[in-house]
Design a protein around this motif. Sequence first.
Motif, PDB file in Angstrom:
ATOM      1  N   VAL A 119     -59.556  -7.342 -23.877  1.00  0.00           N
ATOM      2  CA  VAL A 119     -59.669  -7.384 -25.337  1.00  0.00           C
ATOM      3  C   VAL A 119     -59.831  -5.936 -25.771  1.00  0.00           C
ATOM      4  N   THR A 120     -58.716  -5.326 -26.152  1.00  0.00           N
ATOM      5  CA  THR A 120     -58.703  -3.878 -26.373  1.00  0.00           C
ATOM      6  C   THR A 120     -57.647  -3.496 -27.403  1.00  0.00           C
ATOM      7  N   ASP A 121     -57.894  -2.395 -28.087  1.00  0.00           N
ATOM      8  CA  ASP A 121     -56.886  -1.864 -29.007  1.00  0.00           C
ATOM      9  C   ASP A 121     -56.088  -0.729 -28.368  1.00  0.00           C
ATOM     10  N   LEU A 122     -56.334  -0.458 -27.086  1.00  0.00           N
ATOM     11  CA  LEU A 122     -55.521   0.514 -26.359  1.00  0.00           C
ATOM     12  C   LEU A 122     -54.118  -0.051 -26.158  1.00  0.00           C
ATOM     13  N   ARG A 123     -53.113   0.810 -26.172  1.00  0.00           N
ATOM     14  CA  ARG A 123     -51.742   0.349 -25.957  1.00  0.00           C
ATOM     15  C   ARG A 123     -51.000   1.177 -24.902  1.00  0.00           C
ATOM     16  N   LYS A 124     -51.661   2.152 -24.324  1.00  0.00           N
ATOM     17  CA  LYS A 124     -51.066   2.948 -23.250  1.00  0.00           C
ATOM     18  C   LYS A 124     -51.779   2.598 -21.960  1.00  0.00           C
ATOM     19  N   SER A 125     -51.096   1.848 -21.102  1.00  0.00           N
ATOM     20  CA  SER A 125     -51.700   1.403 -19.858  1.00  0.00           C
ATOM     21  C   SER A 125     -51.381   2.367 -18.720  1.00  0.00           C
ATOM     22  N   PRO A 126     -52.345   2.629 -17.839  1.00  0.00           N
ATOM     23  CA  PRO A 126     -52.058   3.469 -16.672  1.00  0.00           C
ATOM     24  C   PRO A 126     -51.144   2.779 -15.667  1.00  0.00           C
ATOM     25  N   PHE A 127     -50.859   1.492 -15.884  1.00  0.00           N
ATOM     26  CA  PHE A 127     -50.044   0.746 -14.929  1.00  0.00           C
ATOM     27  C   PHE A 127     -48.632   0.460 -15.439  1.00  0.00           C
ATOM     28  N   GLU A 128     -48.235   1.115 -16.521  1.00  0.00           N
ATOM     29  CA  GLU A 128     -46.872   0.935 -17.013  1.00  0.00           C
ATOM     30  C   GLU A 128     -45.883   1.381 -15.936  1.00  0.00           C
ATOM     31  N   GLY A 129     -44.898   0.525 -15.672  1.00  0.00           N
ATOM     32  CA  GLY A 129     -43.930   0.799 -14.620  1.00  0.00           C
ATOM     33  C   GLY A 129     -44.368   0.300 -13.260  1.00  0.00           C
ATOM     34  N   ARG A 130     -45.657  -0.089 -13.138  1.00  0.00           N
ATOM     35  CA  ARG A 130     -46.177  -0.603 -11.870  1.00  0.00           C
ATOM     36  C   ARG A 130     -46.456  -2.106 -11.931  1.00  0.00           C
ATOM     37  N   LYS A 131     -46.768  -2.589 -13.127  1.00  0.00           N
ATOM     38  CA  LYS A 131     -47.026  -4.016 -13.305  1.00  0.00           C
ATOM     39  C   LYS A 131     -45.950  -4.623 -14.192  1.00  0.00           C
ATOM     40  N   PHE A 145     -55.586  -2.258 -18.803  1.00  0.00           N
ATOM     41  CA  PHE A 145     -55.677  -0.958 -19.469  1.00  0.00           C
ATOM     42  C   PHE A 145     -56.747  -0.080 -18.822  1.00  0.00           C
ATOM     43  N   GLY A 146     -56.899  -0.296 -17.516  1.00  0.00           N
ATOM     44  CA  GLY A 146     -57.780   0.536 -16.733  1.00  0.00           C
ATOM     45  C   GLY A 146     -59.245   0.372 -17.088  1.00  0.00           C
ATOM     46  N   ALA A 147     -60.050   1.322 -16.624  1.00  0.00           N
ATOM     47  CA  ALA A 147     -61.493   1.233 -16.809  1.00  0.00           C
ATOM     48  C   ALA A 147     -61.877   1.276 -18.284  1.00  0.00           C
ATOM     49  N   GLU A 148     -61.149   2.060 -19.093  1.00  0.00           N
ATOM     50  CA  GLU A 148     -61.505   2.167 -20.508  1.00  0.00           C
ATOM     51  C   GLU A 148     -61.243   0.856 -21.242  1.00  0.00           C
ATOM     52  N   GLY A 149     -60.114   0.235 -20.970  1.00  0.00           N
ATOM     53  CA  GLY A 149     -59.831  -1.058 -21.590  1.00  0.00           C
ATOM     54  C   GLY A 149     -60.804  -2.123 -21.132  1.00  0.00           C
ATOM     55  N   ALA A 196     -54.613  -5.315  -2.605  1.00  0.00           N
ATOM     56  CA  ALA A 196     -54.112  -5.522  -3.957  1.00  0.00           C
ATOM     57  C   ALA A 196     -55.128  -5.046  -4.990  1.00  0.00           C
ATOM     58  N   MET A 197     -56.405  -5.339  -4.764  1.00  0.00           N
ATOM     59  CA  MET A 197     -57.434  -4.883  -5.700  1.00  0.00           C
ATOM     60  C   MET A 197     -57.536  -3.365  -5.694  1.00  0.00           C
ATOM     61  N   ALA A 198     -57.387  -2.771  -4.516  1.00  0.00           N
ATOM     62  CA  ALA A 198     -57.480  -1.319  -4.413  1.00  0.00           C
ATOM     63  C   ALA A 198     -56.346  -0.622  -5.155  1.00  0.00           C
ATOM     64  N   SER A 199     -55.171  -1.248  -5.182  1.00  0.00           N
ATOM     65  CA  SER A 199     -54.024  -0.615  -5.830  1.00  0.00           C
ATOM     66  C   SER A 199     -54.239  -0.449  -7.330  1.00  0.00           C
ATOM     67  N   TYR A 200     -55.106  -1.286  -7.915  1.00  0.00           N
ATOM     68  CA  TYR A 200     -55.420  -1.161  -9.346  1.00  0.00           C
ATOM     69  C   TYR A 200     -56.853  -0.683  -9.573  1.00  0.00           C
ATOM     70  N   ASP A 201     -57.554  -0.383  -8.475  1.00  0.00           N
ATOM     71  CA  ASP A 201     -58.908   0.161  -8.537  1.00  0.00           C
ATOM     72  C   ASP A 201     -59.790  -0.653  -9.485  1.00  0.00           C
ATOM     73  N   CYS A 202     -59.744  -1.984  -9.316  1.00  0.00           N
ATOM     74  CA  CYS A 202     -60.427  -2.865 -10.267  1.00  0.00           C
ATOM     75  C   CYS A 202     -61.691  -3.516  -9.718  1.00  0.00           C
ATOM     76  N   ALA A 203     -62.006  -3.334  -8.458  1.00  0.00           N
ATOM     77  CA  ALA A 203     -63.182  -3.977  -7.870  1.00  0.00           C
ATOM     78  C   ALA A 203     -64.459  -3.265  -8.305  1.00  0.00           C
ATOM     79  N   ALA A 204     -65.463  -4.054  -8.657  1.00  0.00           N
ATOM     80  CA  ALA A 204     -66.764  -3.470  -8.992  1.00  0.00           C
ATOM     81  C   ALA A 204     -67.382  -2.844  -7.749  1.00  0.00           C
ATOM     82  N   ARG A 205     -68.071  -1.739  -7.958  1.00  0.00           N
ATOM     83  CA  ARG A 205     -68.776  -1.070  -6.864  1.00  0.00           C
ATOM     84  C   ARG A 205     -70.237  -0.885  -7.257  1.00  0.00           C
ATOM     85  N   ALA A 206     -71.009  -0.373  -6.337  1.00  0.00           N
ATOM     86  CA  ALA A 206     -72.436  -0.191  -6.612  1.00  0.00           C
ATOM     87  C   ALA A 206     -72.667   0.752  -7.784  1.00  0.00           C
ATOM     88  N   ASP A 207     -71.731   1.698  -7.980  1.00  0.00           N
ATOM     89  CA  ASP A 207     -71.941   2.732  -8.999  1.00  0.00           C
ATOM     90  C   ASP A 207     -70.945   2.672 -10.151  1.00  0.00           C
TER      91      ASP A 207
END
Length: 364
Positions: A65-77, A110-114, A168-179
């Motif tokens: 749920v974001t107003d961002l429109r530039k995704s870091p994954f354009e061309g990859r997803k 939309f990455g971490a910011e989205g 697959a999760m690593a390729s989008y760096d989407c997994a939660a970590r301790a920090d």
Amino acid sequence: MTSSDPRLSIVFAGDTSFGENYQEDREHRGKDNVLKSKGYDYTLAKFESTLAGADLTIVNLETPVTDLRKSPFEGRKSYIHYADVKQTPDRLLKHNIRAVSLANNHSFDFGAEGFKQTLRVLDKKGIVCFGAGSDRTAATEPLLVTAAIGNSQLHLAVFAAYGARTKAMASYDCAARADRGGLAALSPRRIRDRIRTLKAADPALIAIAFPHWGSNYAWRSERQSRLADELLDAGIDLILGHGAHMLQEVEWRDGRWVVFSLGNFVFNSPGRYKTLNAPPFSFLAKLVAEPDQGCLALFVRLYPIVTDNKRTDYQTRFVTDSEYLQVRELLDERSANPGPMRFGSDDTGYYLELEIQQNGASPG
């Protein structure tokens, strides 16, 4: 949560998105943008009374749920989702959808910011998010529900997790970590440890898994089957999966139910059911608890719904008589052990009923 009625119901629904990205793409190609021409409420119209009558509704919100429109994954997803920051939460709340899982393959489009904006927007609106969070501890914490039903108490723990492979999760760096924030990866071991703690304090607690897993428009995989067994071994009492955009097998395993996929709920994409020869059906699940001779009787009713937007004109609906028979035939053919399932209909529609056993046992 307190139910003034002696009967409590919690609705679970699968993949949910108003599909702003898909509808805007249709508009650019000269086709009708349903959200503009008919409004957001149109797509949920057939479920208005069902959702309003539930004590709680939980869905898999498969979009940031974001107003961002530039995704870091354009061309990859192939598909990048986004949802309107005002309309989406407002319409969810209007239709009594107050808890959402974000553990899926689009929350990080939309990455971490989205993702961070999604958490902020939903939190500000009072919509509970789980399966994702500001760090691994927050992301893996289950949704805890306590309900007073007559003189009894119902305690639920709902574990949402994304069942993609680690690579697959690593390729989008989407997994939660301790920090840092992100999504809960599906870990039967971690879920087992949390269930042990919860059931040590309350042996009658019901643990539900709500995983996002499997391939699009396909029946369950062997990997799903293996993970289901691991979740049951971990102490899960009921599995309600999603992720395939269609219903999947319903099986009785070791005295517990596995619904491999609820499929879609409201998901306003064109869909590929016909192209991929996939059944156009999904499930809406209703967990019901009611007093029974001093205890609580628990069961789930699975209501088949039609989620092929080319058939429904982007208005998901319950099945007809003949479609209900098709669903039953499909499950008879596909499910290895359909178990003691009951069939019937009520004011909502046709259903498949699954009784939930309560043994209060802790996982081994």
